[in-house]
Design a protein around this motif. Structure first.
Motif, mmCIF file in Angstrom:
data_model
loop_
_atom_site.group_PDB
_atom_site.id
_atom_site.type_symbol
_atom_site.label_atom_id
_atom_site.label_comp_id
_atom_site.label_asym_id
_atom_site.label_seq_id
_atom_site.Cartn_x
_atom_site.Cartn_y
_atom_site.Cartn_z
ATOM 1 N N GLY A 13 -0.514 -21.326 2.459
ATOM 2 C CA GLY A 13 0.757 -20.914 1.856
ATOM 3 C C GLY A 13 1.929 -20.927 2.807
ATOM 4 N N GLU A 14 1.918 -21.813 3.799
ATOM 5 C CA GLU A 14 2.909 -21.776 4.875
ATOM 6 C C GLU A 14 4.356 -21.945 4.395
ATOM 7 N N PHE A 15 4.576 -22.634 3.282
ATOM 8 C CA PHE A 15 5.944 -22.947 2.872
ATOM 9 C C PHE A 15 6.773 -21.717 2.506
ATOM 10 N N TYR A 16 6.153 -20.774 1.793
ATOM 11 C CA TYR A 16 6.910 -19.615 1.298
ATOM 12 C C TYR A 16 6.387 -18.289 1.831
ATOM 13 N N LEU A 17 5.386 -18.342 2.695
ATOM 14 C CA LEU A 17 4.695 -17.135 3.146
ATOM 15 C C LEU A 17 5.617 -16.149 3.857
ATOM 16 N N ARG A 18 6.464 -16.638 4.725
ATOM 17 C CA ARG A 18 7.323 -15.737 5.487
ATOM 18 C C ARG A 18 8.252 -14.933 4.577
ATOM 19 N N GLU A 19 8.779 -15.585 3.549
ATOM 20 C CA GLU A 19 9.654 -14.872 2.606
ATOM 21 C C GLU A 19 8.880 -13.766 1.886
ATOM 22 N N ALA A 20 7.634 -14.073 1.501
ATOM 23 C CA ALA A 20 6.814 -13.073 0.801
ATOM 24 C C ALA A 20 6.523 -11.885 1.708
ATOM 25 N N ILE A 21 6.116 -12.156 2.946
ATOM 26 C CA ILE A 21 5.813 -11.079 3.890
ATOM 27 C C ILE A 21 7.049 -10.235 4.175
ATOM 28 N N ASP A 22 8.163 -10.898 4.434
ATOM 29 C CA ASP A 22 9.408 -10.172 4.732
ATOM 30 C C ASP A 22 9.806 -9.253 3.586
ATOM 31 N N SER A 23 9.572 -9.722 2.359
ATOM 32 C CA SER A 23 9.981 -8.910 1.204
ATOM 33 C C SER A 23 9.174 -7.623 1.101
ATOM 34 N N ILE A 24 7.928 -7.649 1.562
ATOM 35 C CA ILE A 24 7.092 -6.437 1.546
ATOM 36 C C ILE A 24 7.441 -5.526 2.718
ATOM 37 N N LEU A 25 7.610 -6.090 3.882
ATOM 38 C CA LEU A 25 7.932 -5.276 5.059
ATOM 39 C C LEU A 25 9.314 -4.641 4.947
ATOM 40 N N SER A 26 10.160 -5.163 4.058
ATOM 41 C CA SER A 26 11.510 -4.630 3.880
ATOM 42 C C SER A 26 11.603 -3.616 2.744
ATOM 43 N N GLN A 27 10.473 -3.197 2.213
ATOM 44 C CA GLN A 27 10.482 -2.240 1.106
ATOM 45 C C GLN A 27 11.057 -0.892 1.552
ATOM 46 N N THR A 28 11.795 -0.258 0.648
ATOM 47 C CA THR A 28 12.322 1.082 0.946
ATOM 48 C C THR A 28 11.200 2.109 0.986
ATOM 49 N N PHE A 29 10.105 1.842 0.265
ATOM 50 C CA PHE A 29 8.921 2.690 0.313
ATOM 51 C C PHE A 29 8.070 2.243 1.504
ATOM 52 N N GLN A 30 7.665 3.168 2.353
ATOM 53 C CA GLN A 30 7.028 2.811 3.620
ATOM 54 C C GLN A 30 5.545 3.132 3.714
ATOM 55 N N ASP A 31 5.019 3.973 2.833
ATOM 56 C CA ASP A 31 3.643 4.438 2.970
ATOM 57 C C ASP A 31 2.667 3.434 2.337
ATOM 58 N N PHE A 32 2.465 2.310 3.011
ATOM 59 C CA PHE A 32 1.566 1.290 2.478
ATOM 60 C C PHE A 32 0.867 0.545 3.604
ATOM 61 N N GLU A 33 -0.270 -0.050 3.257
ATOM 62 C CA GLU A 33 -0.916 -1.050 4.103
ATOM 63 C C GLU A 33 -0.738 -2.394 3.426
ATOM 64 N N PHE A 34 -0.543 -3.417 4.244
ATOM 65 C CA PHE A 34 -0.343 -4.762 3.717
ATOM 66 C C PHE A 34 -1.614 -5.557 4.025
ATOM 67 N N LEU A 35 -2.511 -5.610 3.039
ATOM 68 C CA LEU A 35 -3.809 -6.256 3.210
ATOM 69 C C LEU A 35 -3.695 -7.735 2.828
ATOM 70 N N ILE A 36 -3.735 -8.598 3.836
ATOM 71 C CA ILE A 36 -3.600 -10.038 3.622
ATOM 72 C C ILE A 36 -4.953 -10.702 3.836
ATOM 73 N N ILE A 37 -5.432 -11.412 2.814
ATOM 74 C CA ILE A 37 -6.697 -12.133 2.887
ATOM 75 C C ILE A 37 -6.388 -13.603 3.133
ATOM 76 N N ASN A 38 -6.640 -14.075 4.349
ATOM 77 C CA ASN A 38 -6.455 -15.491 4.661
ATOM 78 C C ASN A 38 -7.705 -16.235 4.204
ATOM 79 N N ASP A 39 -7.576 -16.956 3.083
ATOM 80 C CA ASP A 39 -8.746 -17.539 2.420
ATOM 81 C C ASP A 39 -9.087 -18.921 2.971
ATOM 82 N N GLY A 40 -9.399 -18.971 4.282
ATOM 83 C CA GLY A 40 -9.819 -20.237 4.889
ATOM 84 C C GLY A 40 -8.711 -21.262 4.981
ATOM 85 N N SER A 41 -7.475 -20.837 5.211
ATOM 86 C CA SER A 41 -6.343 -21.771 5.282
ATOM 87 C C SER A 41 -6.515 -22.755 6.428
ATOM 88 N N THR A 42 -6.024 -23.992 6.224
ATOM 89 C CA THR A 42 -6.099 -25.035 7.258
ATOM 90 C C THR A 42 -4.718 -25.421 7.770
#
Length: 373
Positions: A13-42
């Motif tokens: 998912g390299e094309f849009y991944l950074r935008e997706a991650i940034d959108s979660i890390l920028s949440q006003t709500f902070q009490d979360f874990e960001f569980l990312i499953i890298n499904d054998g990406s090449t």
């Protein structure tokens, strides 16, 4: 223990991944874990994830590509949050998304799952349209019979309620595992959508919907038939011309006019009768009281009459249907539709589209040319 687990499987998912991650890390709500499953990406997916130095990110690497459904179920088992929020690697969450969904679930403890309205964007992130979904539980349950009234990347649900009472994603529901799970949840637990545009859903050529469209359509039809069979029973559904009416029912509700072009008016009336028969079974299954049943039946009447108006206009263009007969059916379902703005606009289109109007217009244009000459 975090309040929320944001669960995001990703494969190449390299094309849009950074935008997706940034959108979660920028949440006003902070009490979360960001569980990312890298499904054998090449591709460079893993490098992008590892470039972030944020303790909330929890990276799990699959030894090989398990596929979305198995990766999701793996993530659900590993999730530590009270609530699970889904995020796809090509979509974007608005900054207020998590806080609004957490607040809703905490103030509505009987609701197991909540989604949101969404904005549809293109590959460059440009807005295509804003899309609204039903918000009321009864409306959502009814619409699950015909389509998925949730965007997968926009849902948040109570982990314990869903996993203990409903279960995990079904690997048999290939490329429609989300829709199948929502249907099972809707049968037993309360559900809702927020009337806020809290997710940007990206349309691009390599998305699951675009890549596996035919398989997804087959799976979706299987889910739709299963939903209807659950309310009516398999034997009764089988008597409906071996499923032909089922496809027509779904097509009429979804406004898929091309699928209805071979029906005559008698068959169309039968389809409408089947929808009301289905609605009766729906009200009984969910034990709606008289007021609720009446209110929702009226909503169904209004919606169907609007669909028939669209069909009347389409039929006029194709000259396949008797327009006046279609209008008569629509008005019998809901006479008050005559007073709505949308009906007036459609009615004007119908008048403008008539052969008589075209002939008068041609005569007027011909007369005007003669006078000019």
């Amino acid at each position: 223990m975090p309040k929320v687990t944001v669960l995001m499987p990703v494969y190449n998912g390299e094309f849009y991944l950074r935008e997706a991650i940034d959108s979660i890390l920028s949440q006003t709500f902070q009490d979360f874990e960001f569980l990312i499953i890298n499904d054998g990406s090449t591709d460079s997916t893993r490098e992008i994830i590892c470039s972030y130095d944020d303790p909330r990110i929890r990276l799990i690497d699959n030894d090989y590509n398990l596929g979305l459904t198995q990766s999701l179920n793996k993530g659900l088992k590993l999730a530590e949050g009270e609530f699970i929020a889904r995020q796809d690697a090509d979509d974007i969450s608005e900054p207020e998304r998590l806080v609004k969904q957490v607040d809703f679930l905490e103030t509505h403890p009987k609701v197991a799952l909540v989604g949101t309205w969404y904005k549809q964007i293109d590959t460059q992130g440009n807005l295509i349209c804003k899309c609204q979904l039903p918000c009321d539980c009864t409306q959502i349950r009814w619409n699950t019979l015909f389509y998925s009234p949730f965007i997968h990347s926009a849902v948040m649900f109570q982990k314990s309620s869903v996993l203990e009472q409903i279960g995990f994603y079904n690997k048999v529901a290939i490329h429609a595992e989300d829709y199948e799970l929502w249907c099972r949840i809707a049968l037993r637990l309360k559900i809702a959508n927020l009337s806020d545009y809290l997710i940007q859903w990206r349309i691009h050529p390599s998305s699951v919907t675009a890549t596996y469209e035919n398989i997804q359509q087959d799976t979706t039809l299987w889910i739709q038939i299963s939903n209807i069979e659950h309310l009516l029973g398999a034997e009764e559904v089988k008597r409906w011309s071996n499923g032909i009416h089922l496809k027509s029912i779904i097509a009429l509700w979804l406004g898929e006019l091309e699928e209805l072009k071979d029906l005559n008016l008698q068959q169309l009336n039968q389809v409408i009768e089947r929808i009301f028969h289905l609605h009766h079974a729906f009200c009984n299954y969910y034990k709606l009281d008289w007021e609720e049943s009446k209110k929702h039946r009226n909503e169904v009447l209004i919606y169907l009459s609007t669909q028939l108006l669209e069909l009347a206009y389409d039929g006029l263009e194709r000259e396949e249907y008797n327009t006046l007969q279609l209008l008569n059916i629509a008005f019998r379902l809901n006479f008050s539709i005559l007073l709505t703005k949308k009906t007036m606009l459609l009615f004007i289109k119908l008048i403008i589209g008539t052969r008589l109007f075209r002939e008068i217009r041609q005569m007027t244009q011909y007369k005007f040319r003669l006078e000019q000459d």
